[in-house]
Design an enzyme around this catalytic site. Structure first.
Site, PDB file in Angstrom:
ATOM      1  N   ASP A  39       0.837  -1.189   0.000  1.00  0.00           N
ATOM      2  CA  ASP A  39       0.000   0.000   0.000  1.00  0.00           C
ATOM      3  C   ASP A  39       0.883   1.253   0.000  1.00  0.00           C
ATOM      4  O   ASP A  39       1.976   1.237  -0.577  1.00  0.00           O
ATOM      5  CB  ASP A  39      -0.935  -0.031   1.217  1.00  0.00           C
ATOM      6  CG  ASP A  39      -2.283   0.608   0.951  1.00  0.00           C
ATOM      7  OD1 ASP A  39      -2.320   1.845   0.801  1.00  0.00           O
ATOM      8  OD2 ASP A  39      -3.282  -0.117   0.894  1.00  0.00           O
ATOM      9  N   HIS A  47      -4.019   6.025   3.410  1.00  0.00           N
ATOM     10  CA  HIS A  47      -4.699   4.799   3.002  1.00  0.00           C
ATOM     11  C   HIS A  47      -4.062   3.559   3.630  1.00  0.00           C
ATOM     12  O   HIS A  47      -4.748   2.710   4.212  1.00  0.00           O
ATOM     13  CB  HIS A  47      -4.679   4.702   1.476  1.00  0.00           C
ATOM     14  CG  HIS A  47      -5.500   3.610   0.896  1.00  0.00           C
ATOM     15  ND1 HIS A  47      -5.034   2.316   0.755  1.00  0.00           N
ATOM     16  CD2 HIS A  47      -6.758   3.597   0.385  1.00  0.00           C
ATOM     17  CE1 HIS A  47      -5.963   1.575   0.188  1.00  0.00           C
ATOM     18  NE2 HIS A  47      -7.028   2.319  -0.039  1.00  0.00           N
ATOM     19  N   ASN A  89     -13.888  -0.165  -7.112  1.00  0.00           N
ATOM     20  CA  ASN A  89     -15.005   0.744  -6.808  1.00  0.00           C
ATOM     21  C   ASN A  89     -15.599   1.396  -8.058  1.00  0.00           C
ATOM     22  O   ASN A  89     -16.080   2.517  -8.004  1.00  0.00           O
ATOM     23  CB  ASN A  89     -14.538   1.851  -5.861  1.00  0.00           C
ATOM     24  CG  ASN A  89     -14.089   1.329  -4.516  1.00  0.00           C
ATOM     25  OD1 ASN A  89     -14.352   0.190  -4.170  1.00  0.00           O
ATOM     26  ND2 ASN A  89     -13.398   2.169  -3.767  1.00  0.00           N
TER      27      ASN A  89
END
Length: 320
Positions: free
Chosen positions: A49, A86, A177
């Site tokens: 990430d 995040h 998404n």
């Protein structure tokens, strides 16, 4: 043109200075109900990430190491600081410590290996992701969590994921998404759409399918992904929404499942066996399988089934 992979788009709902609670998503998948049996101790999850706030009071005891594969901080490999938020949020959902303050993660005694493969702007090169996966394999992690993706099916990325799975690593990825709320249309993002990964869609805290969650025939499970409270930058907390937030619920759940089943079977389970153990702990919610796959991760499901079974057997015996 250089191909880039990015964070699965997400929404920051609210940022908070201080909290003290078990987040609703953790409760929804029933994680606290099995903490008496396991909190994930000894299981290592690699988070690919944006890095992590390594000094966050809820995370610093869980982080066992990390590596930077990006150009941030001059590309120094031992500096994996999160400038985005995040990665820190994902880390908290997986394994924030149970310390009677802040928040707690699904597997509050699991180990976290922070692999920074996305820069401060939330994007990174595919080669950084591939290098991160290879490093995770070298470090013999148990689980890889990736809340990132892009529209390209990149052969080298797919090969790296196959190598991880062949090494017994569970690879958990956000579905994406780009959804339109309609299960009849398909939206694919990679690596979440590779068959080898555990692809995670999102539901809200009322168990309704999130309107943004991708639908396709590779979705495996769903988990809470709206208004998810977790750790954030500079020791704070935030509520975020997205399949990025659903994914760490499943990564943490697998840490609990792996530790629990290893104790029960008194041996190491293979990656397919552990996947089967996850699916045994899912509840269909009534949505299309393209939206929810096998259903919502629900860690106490086997206990409920056992109770119903034994109750039915007792009733039948009384009728004899």
């Amino acid at each position: 043109m250089e191909q880039l992979v990015s964070l699965i788009p997400y929404k920051v709902v609210e940022q908070l200075e201080g909290v003290s609670e078990i987040p609703n998503g953790i409760d929804l998948i029933q994680a606290p109900s099995i903490w008496e049996k396991t909190k994930g101790k000894g299981i290592t999850i690699a988070i690919l990430d944006t890095g992590c706030d390594v000094e966050h009071p809820d995370l610093k005891e869980r982080i066992i190491g990390g590596r930077n594969f990006t150009k941030d901080d001059g590309g120094k490999p031992d500096v994996f600081k999160d400038y985005n938020g995040h990665g820190t949020h994902v880390a908290g959902t997986i394994a924030a410590s149970l310390n009677q303050k802040g928040v707690v993660g699904v597997a509050p005694e699991a180990n976290l290996l922070i692999l920074k493969v996305l820069g401060r702007n939330g994007s990174g090169r595919y080669e950084w992701i591939i290098q991160g996966i290879s490093y995770a394999i070298e470090q013999k992690v148990d689980i890889i969590s990736m809340s990132l993706g892009g529209p390209q099916d990149v052969k080298e990325l797919h090969q790296a994921i196959k190598a991880a799975v062949q090494n017994g690593i569970l690879v958990v990825c956000a579905a994406g998404n780009e959804g339109d709320g309609e299960h009849r249309t398909d939206e694919y993002a990679y690596p979440g759409s590779y068959n080898e990964v555990i692809s995670v869609g999102a539901v809200n805290l009322e168990r309704r399918s999130s309107p943004f969650t991708n639908s396709n025939n590779q979705i495996d499970v769903v988990a809470p992904g709206e208004q998810i409270l977790s750790t954030y930058l500079n020791g704070t907390y935030a509520k975020l929404s997205g399949t990025s937030m659903a994914t760490p619920h499943v990564a943490g759940a697998l840490a609990l499942i792996k530790d629990l089943t290893q104790k029960e079977f008194e041996r190491d389970l293979t990656e397919p066996e552990l996947y089967a153990q996850l699916i045994k702990r899912t509840v269909p919610l009534g949505h299309s399988s393209k939206l929810e796959g096998n259903g919502l991760v629900y860690l106490t499901l086997l206990d409920h089934i056992s109770d119903v079974f034994h109750r039915e057997v007792r009733i039948q015996l009384l009728r004899v």
